[in-house]
Design an enzyme around this catalytic site. Structure first.
Site, short mmCIF file in Angstrom:
data_model
loop_
_atom_site.label_atom_id
_atom_site.label_comp_id
_atom_site.label_asym_id
_atom_site.label_seq_id
_atom_site.Cartn_x
_atom_site.Cartn_y
_atom_site.Cartn_z
N HIS A 23 0.96 -1.19 0.16
CA HIS A 23 -0.03 0.07 0.12
C HIS A 23 0.88 1.25 0.15
CE1 HIS A 23 -3.33 -2.90 1.58
NE2 HIS A 23 -3.78 -2.25 0.51
N HIS A 29 -2.29 -5.16 -6.24
CA HIS A 29 -2.47 -6.45 -5.89
C HIS A 29 -3.95 -7.06 -5.83
CE1 HIS A 29 -3.06 -3.15 -2.95
NE2 HIS A 29 -3.87 -4.19 -2.28
N CYS A 64 -14.86 -6.69 2.26
CA CYS A 64 -13.82 -6.70 1.19
C CYS A 64 -12.48 -6.78 1.97
CB CYS A 64 -13.74 -5.39 0.36
SG CYS A 64 -13.86 -3.90 1.33
N HIS A 66 -8.16 -9.10 1.10
CA HIS A 66 -7.15 -9.57 0.21
C HIS A 66 -7.03 -10.93 0.56
CE1 HIS A 66 -6.14 -5.74 1.42
NE2 HIS A 66 -6.09 -5.19 0.00
N GLU A 84 -16.01 -10.87 9.31
CA GLU A 84 -16.45 -9.23 9.58
C GLU A 84 -17.88 -9.44 9.66
OE1 GLU A 84 -15.23 -6.82 6.24
OE2 GLU A 84 -13.53 -7.44 5.90
N TYR A 99 -8.71 -0.40 -9.79
CA TYR A 99 -8.77 0.97 -9.46
C TYR A 99 -7.50 1.19 -8.61
CZ TYR A 99 -9.67 0.02 -4.49
OH TYR A 99 -9.78 -0.42 -3.16
N GLU A 109 -4.35 2.36 -2.37
CA GLU A 109 -5.12 1.27 -2.72
C GLU A 109 -4.89 0.93 -4.39
OE1 GLU A 109 -5.90 -1.63 -1.19
OE2 GLU A 109 -6.83 -1.19 0.50
N GLU A 111 -5.86 -1.86 -6.76
CA GLU A 111 -6.22 -3.18 -6.46
C GLU A 111 -6.71 -3.85 -7.87
OE1 GLU A 111 -7.07 -3.84 -1.84
OE2 GLU A 111 -8.92 -3.23 -2.98
N TRP A 156 -13.37 2.84 -3.37
CA TRP A 156 -13.61 1.70 -4.05
C TRP A 156 -15.17 1.46 -4.57
CZ3 TRP A 156 -11.45 1.11 0.59
CH2 TRP A 156 -12.10 0.30 1.48
#
Length: 174
Positions: A23, A29, A64, A66, A84, A99, A109, A111, A156
């Site tokens: 980041h 990524h 969201c 990774h 979460e 983005y 970010e 991603e 995002w």
């Protein structure tokens, strides 16, 4: 130490790197975004915990994150949904997009984001370390909120929501 999967514009594996370093360097990524709808076709929105390393307190999609190195993106999405929001449901890949968004804290970010759709009507039990709140909103109400107060939503989400709105209209509206 949490790692992310570095990829190119075709989502091909380039390597792995510690998450914060990726980041800081704004390297592309792999990531995912989950959008869960209830039986009324309302989207389950999440308010990120205020302690998150960026975008704390902002509203966004259901969850969201990774995938971990060696973990499939779909399995990672299911895992994070449980971690979460406290539930799992079958997820379907809808589309992906890339983005890049810079934040005030010096992080960026960048991603390759895989978007998954799910449907769920049961109990939600948020992890307070990840989530400050949640709400079900219709797509139309979400669009109005996004337009009326854009600073209340993650970077995002501004990109993904119009794509989800169009995708949902094409795939679920009669």
């Amino acid at each position: 130490m949490e790692q992310v999967i570095l990829v190119n514009e075709q989502d091909e594996l380039l390597g792995v790197m510690e998450k914060m370093e990726a980041h800081e360097k704004a390297l592309l990524h792999r990531a995912f975004s989950v959008f869960v709808f209830n039986e009324k076709n309302e989207l389950l929105l999440q308010q990120r915990a205020f302690t998150k390393y960026h975008s704390g307190g902002l509203w966004t999609n259901t969850c969201c994150s990774h995938p971990r190195p060696g973990e499939s993106t779909e399995i990672a999405a299911t895992r994070r949904l449980q971690e979460e929001m406290g539930f799992t449901t079958e997820l379907y890949k809808a589309f992906s997009f890339t983005y890049k968004a810079a934040f005030d804290n010096g992080l960026t970010e960048h991603e390759f984001d895989h978007v998954f759709i799910g449907h769920y009507n049961g109990h939600v039990e948020v992890n307070p370390e990840e989530v400050a709140g949640y709400a079900y909103k219709s797509l139309e109400e979400t669009a109005s909120l996004l337009e009326a107060d854009p600073a209340n939503f993650t970077a995002w989400f501004h990109i993904a929501f119009p794509k989800i709105y169009d995708w949902y209209q094409q795939n679920y509206k009669s």
